[in-house]
Design a protein around this motif. Structure first.
Motif, short mmCIF file in Angstrom:
data_model
loop_
_atom_site.label_atom_id
_atom_site.label_comp_id
_atom_site.label_asym_id
_atom_site.label_seq_id
_atom_site.Cartn_x
_atom_site.Cartn_y
_atom_site.Cartn_z
N ARG A 104 0.86 -1.18 0.14
CA ARG A 104 0.01 0.00 0.08
C ARG A 104 1.07 1.30 -0.03
NH1 ARG A 104 -3.26 -2.86 -1.16
NH2 ARG A 104 -5.33 -3.06 -0.44
N GLU A 105 0.52 2.28 -0.74
CA GLU A 105 1.18 3.55 -0.88
C GLU A 105 0.25 4.62 0.01
OE1 GLU A 105 3.67 6.57 -3.79
OE2 GLU A 105 2.57 4.95 -4.40
N VAL A 106 0.75 5.30 0.76
CA VAL A 106 0.04 6.37 1.56
C VAL A 106 1.13 7.54 1.98
CG1 VAL A 106 0.44 5.29 3.95
CG2 VAL A 106 -1.50 7.01 3.69
N GLY A 107 0.66 8.84 1.29
CA GLY A 107 1.40 10.03 1.36
C GLY A 107 3.02 9.47 0.90
N GLU A 108 3.82 10.01 1.82
CA GLU A 108 5.47 9.58 1.55
C GLU A 108 5.87 8.11 1.81
OE1 GLU A 108 7.15 11.31 -0.36
OE2 GLU A 108 5.74 12.77 -0.47
N LYS A 109 4.89 7.39 2.46
CA LYS A 109 5.38 5.97 2.68
C LYS A 109 4.75 5.04 1.87
CE LYS A 109 5.02 7.04 7.76
NZ LYS A 109 4.18 6.64 9.11
N ILE A 110 5.41 3.80 1.86
CA ILE A 110 5.03 2.61 1.33
C ILE A 110 5.01 1.52 2.45
CG2 ILE A 110 5.42 0.68 -0.37
CD1 ILE A 110 7.24 2.89 -1.93
N LEU A 134 8.79 -1.03 11.38
CA LEU A 134 7.46 -1.65 11.62
C LEU A 134 6.59 -0.32 11.25
CD1 LEU A 134 7.23 -3.80 14.78
CD2 LEU A 134 6.65 -4.30 12.36
N ALA A 135 5.50 -0.62 10.58
CA ALA A 135 4.39 0.35 10.34
C ALA A 135 4.04 1.11 11.57
CB ALA A 135 3.21 -0.10 9.66
N THR A 136 4.12 2.55 11.64
CA THR A 136 3.48 3.33 12.59
C THR A 136 2.82 4.62 12.28
OG1 THR A 136 5.91 2.94 13.70
CG2 THR A 136 4.37 4.53 14.70
N PRO A 137 1.47 4.25 12.16
CA PRO A 137 0.34 5.04 11.79
C PRO A 137 0.88 6.70 12.58
CG PRO A 137 -0.57 3.12 12.05
CD PRO A 137 0.57 3.03 12.83
N MET A 138 0.74 7.68 11.69
CA MET A 138 1.01 9.13 12.38
C MET A 138 -0.14 9.86 12.01
SD MET A 138 4.05 8.60 13.25
CE MET A 138 4.53 10.20 13.57
N ASN A 139 -1.31 9.26 11.55
CA ASN A 139 -2.42 9.98 11.17
C ASN A 139 -3.45 8.92 11.06
OD1 ASN A 139 -2.24 9.62 8.35
ND2 ASN A 139 -0.72 11.48 8.45
N GLU A 142 -2.90 7.09 7.37
CA GLU A 142 -1.94 6.19 7.49
C GLU A 142 -2.46 4.91 8.40
OE1 GLU A 142 1.55 7.63 8.99
OE2 GLU A 142 2.15 8.89 7.32
N ASN A 143 -3.35 5.03 9.44
CA ASN A 143 -3.92 4.14 9.92
C ASN A 143 -4.88 3.05 9.25
OD1 ASN A 143 -3.96 3.33 13.26
ND2 ASN A 143 -6.22 3.28 12.50
N LYS A 144 -5.80 3.97 8.31
CA LYS A 144 -6.70 3.23 7.42
C LYS A 144 -5.65 2.32 6.43
CE LYS A 144 -10.44 6.44 7.73
NZ LYS A 144 -11.30 7.51 6.82
N ASP A 202 -10.62 -3.85 13.22
CA ASP A 202 -11.32 -2.85 13.12
C ASP A 202 -10.59 -1.43 12.94
OD1 ASP A 202 -10.48 -2.27 15.62
OD2 ASP A 202 -12.62 -2.14 16.50
N GLY A 203 -9.14 -1.68 12.89
CA GLY A 203 -8.36 -0.37 13.10
C GLY A 203 -8.06 0.34 14.28
#
Length: 220
Positions: A104-110, A134-139, A142-144, A202-203
């Motif tokens: 998945r690509e989100v903003g500047e992250k892959i 490790l994936a770290t949602p910042m907003n 990114e969490n979705k 569920d996120g």
């Protein structure tokens, strides 16, 4: 009366005579005169090209090597920035391809997952070996994006978040306090016994022990 062509030839001749006097450059033989007037002066020769060794197209002198002219300073800086950006993007893509899983690509992250379920330390290690963490949602966005991968595998996943042993606060892998959280209701409640964080299907987030097997999702 002079014709139009005669006037033009006379004007060009006057201009070239002036240039010839100023430049003192040799010319080619002039054109025949018109009605007894002087012929058109020869064309001026442009200066010769400077050779790579400082001579006019002469052979190199012993001990002198050719010097190539570099790019202007501002172009060097721009080119360096482009190369650094390309290297960064290539290294991220290499890491993603090495995982060979969901992407998945989100903003500047892959974001990418290899589909494996391991403990926290092993998950973090595999992400770092691939060039990420490790994936770290910042907003919320990114969490979705992380949640999309969680739903595809229908497995809980570790996040790049741990509880600080001293302060008891949850921070990212680099020790930075979190500006965004998505805790499940009444979480976290481990009170120092559950130091890692997992994402539910569920996120929402839950603090959990670090020795359990959870889905690995990396970010680059």
């Amino acid at each position: 009366m002079f014709s139009y062509a005669s006037y033009m030839l006379t004007a060009v001749a006057a201009l070239l005579v002036t240039c010839h006097a100023l430049c003192k450059c040799p010319g080619i033989p002039g054109l025949p005169g018109i009605r007894g007037r002087d012929g058109l002066k020869g064309w001026l020769h442009p200066p010769g090209l400077t050779g790579p060794y400082g001579n006019l197209m002469g052979p190199p002198r012993r001990g002198h090597l050719p010097q190539l002219q570099g790019l202007p300073g501002f172009l060097d800086i721009e080119l360096d920035d482009v190369l650094v950006n390309l290297k960064h993007r290539l290294s991220r893509l290499e890491g993603v391809l090495a995982l060979n899983g969901k992407i998945r690509e989100v903003g500047e992250k892959i974001l990418a997952s290899n589909g494996k379920e391991v403990d926290f330390a092993s998950a973090l290690e595999s992400c770092e070996e691939a060039g990420g963490t490790l994936a770290t949602p910042m907003n919320e966005e990114e969490n979705k994006a992380v949640l999309d991968i969680v739903k595809q595998y229908n497995r809980y996943a570790y996040l790049g978040i741990k509880e600080d042993e001293t302060s008891g606060q949850f921070k990212d892998i680099n020790g930075t306090p979190l500006n965004y959280t998505k805790w499940h209701q009444y979480e976290p409640n481990g009170k120092g016994t559950e130091n890692c964080v997992e994402m539910y299907t569920d996120g929402s987030w839950n603090d959990k022990k670090c020795n359990l097997n959870r889905l690995t999702i990396c970010e680059f």
